[in-house]
Design a protein around this motif. Sequence first.
Motif, PDB file in Angstrom:
ATOM      1  N   TRP A 166       0.839  -1.197   0.000  1.00 31.06           N
ATOM      2  CA  TRP A 166       0.000   0.000   0.000  1.00 31.06           C
ATOM      3  C   TRP A 166       0.875   1.248   0.000  1.00 31.06           C
TER       4      TRP A 166
ATOM      5  N   GLU B 147      -9.545   1.144   7.264  1.00 30.34           N
ATOM      6  CA  GLU B 147      -9.810   1.236   5.821  1.00 30.34           C
ATOM      7  C   GLU B 147      -8.629   1.862   5.076  1.00 30.34           C
TER       8      GLU B 147
ATOM      9  N   MET C  75      -8.251   4.101   2.350  1.00 27.68           N
ATOM     10  CA  MET C  75      -9.048   5.017   1.533  1.00 27.68           C
ATOM     11  C   MET C  75      -8.379   6.381   1.477  1.00 27.68           C
TER      12      MET C  75
ATOM     13  N   ARG D 220      -9.836  10.104 -10.923  1.00 25.21           N
ATOM     14  CA  ARG D 220      -9.611   8.673 -10.715  1.00 25.21           C
ATOM     15  C   ARG D 220      -8.130   8.374 -10.924  1.00 25.21           C
ATOM     16  N   TRP D 221      -7.681   7.241 -10.364  1.00 23.40           N
ATOM     17  CA  TRP D 221      -6.292   6.829 -10.564  1.00 23.40           C
ATOM     18  C   TRP D 221      -6.042   6.534 -12.041  1.00 23.40           C
TER      19      TRP D 221
ATOM     20  N   GLU E 259      -2.910  -0.272  -9.594  1.00 22.56           N
ATOM     21  CA  GLU E 259      -3.982   0.419  -8.893  1.00 22.56           C
ATOM     22  C   GLU E 259      -4.356  -0.287  -7.585  1.00 22.56           C
ATOM     23  N   ARG E 260      -4.136  -1.585  -7.511  1.00 22.77           N
ATOM     24  CA  ARG E 260      -4.466  -2.316  -6.285  1.00 22.77           C
ATOM     25  C   ARG E 260      -3.592  -1.874  -5.105  1.00 22.77           C
TER      26      ARG E 260
ATOM     27  N   ASN F  66      -8.702   3.174  -2.117  1.00 24.60           N
ATOM     28  CA  ASN F  66      -9.931   3.521  -2.826  1.00 24.60           C
ATOM     29  C   ASN F  66     -10.208   5.012  -2.662  1.00 24.60           C
TER      30      ASN F  66
END
Length: 485
Positions: free
Chosen positions: A149, A164, A166, A184-185, A197-198, A202
């Motif tokens: 992350w 979360e 986010m 958006r990404w 993107e993962r 979010n």
Amino acid sequence: MYLGIDLGTSGVKAMLIDDGQQIIGSANGALTVSRPHPGWSEQAPADWVRATEEALDALKAAHPAALAAVRGIGLSGQMHGATLLDRQDQVLRPCILWNDTRSHVEAAALDADPRFRAITGNIVFPGFTAPKLAWVKNNEPDIFAQVRWVLLPKDYLRLWLTGEHMSEMSDSAGTSWLDTGARRWSADLLAATELEERQMPNLVEGTDSAGTLRPELAARWGLGSGVVIAGGAGDNAASACGMGTVSDGAAFVSLGTSGVLFAANGSYLPNPASAVHAFCHALPDTWHQMGVILSATDALNWHSRITGASAADLTAELGEGLKAPSGVTFLPYLSGERTPHNDAAIRGAFAGLGHESDRVVLTQAVLEGVSFAIRDSLEALRLAGTNLSRVTAIGGGSRSRYWLKSIATALSLPVDVPGDGDFGAAFGAARLGLIAATGSDPVAVCQTPATAETIEPDASLASAYEEAYGRYRRLYPAIRDAVTG
């Protein structure tokens, strides 16, 4: 009740407001910055948690009933920081902060890829997040291989508060991975730094819910269940929400650690060539432009450390009346500069010193240098299609009337001073917490505070300031090669 938490560079501020947006109380937790090498700037994410705990513990001690009545929490934070986590959400290395310039080579390489400016609407600055990941890949490959992350600083606090992963649009726009117009990404830009993107959180709007407070933390501070955590905002967008700078053409100048000239836009107006930031705002379907200088009050604080006098004493020595520039010029590039130069290697300088240049003259030059750097941002905004008629002053440096007179005269714009109150990032974050918890209309909530006074430009010094600004502009190209080698 509603709570705003602002994660700054030097501390965490927590603020409680009620349904009528009256401030009930605030508290702080202190932070320090680690600079292990020249150009580096880091913090341990665990310290953010500790400082937040300190602030909330203090709020509980002072206002237990009000804190217990909190229904929504908004988050604000320093932007661009690279907080890297593994699959178990363990921090892999200290966070690389917004004013860290080690990745200037990687930033230039990414900026040379035309997709970045085309998709993000911005230059890839060394302080942004993407080049920091490229630096980690090049210099700490074992750490890069473990990255599950990538979170921005305030979103690491969200993870601790909610569990979360986010984020929201305004902060994410400063990563160099967001399609700023589409909100958006960008898979293409992530792939350019060998990420997916993962590995990104979010995305929601800043006014939306982005999780609820974990029960064990709610119990610790006496809150009820189901407390909503808003998407929140990057610190400048949060300050804009606090100041009501959400409608097209509204603007503020922030004199914090860094300096910002911020203008709200009703549409997306990118112009990367001007070195102006074009970012998403915290409110849906709105954007903003910013000119950013890296050392504002930081320049005065540096001068304070060198002279051994407090910043307040230094500015008091100048007196009330604005002085004509002395001929001593200061470039406030102590950490490099963003707008308009995009130069991580440049450093500050005094020019025009003489035997008569005493401490008062140097203090005056420091304040003028920051004022002229903000003027550079104003000119860059004009090139990007935004013309301002006035600005509102916020931030710690705005307590100096002399400085505000200097800024008004340098910009040739009136500077509005809000009435008593704290309308900064923590207040804006609390407003976002209110909106997320109640579904209230964002524009109705984010009203502009009353103006206590307006500081007009000093017309008698307009020509002297214009001449001094010309000297300031000529000095950067004159010393650039000598300073940067």
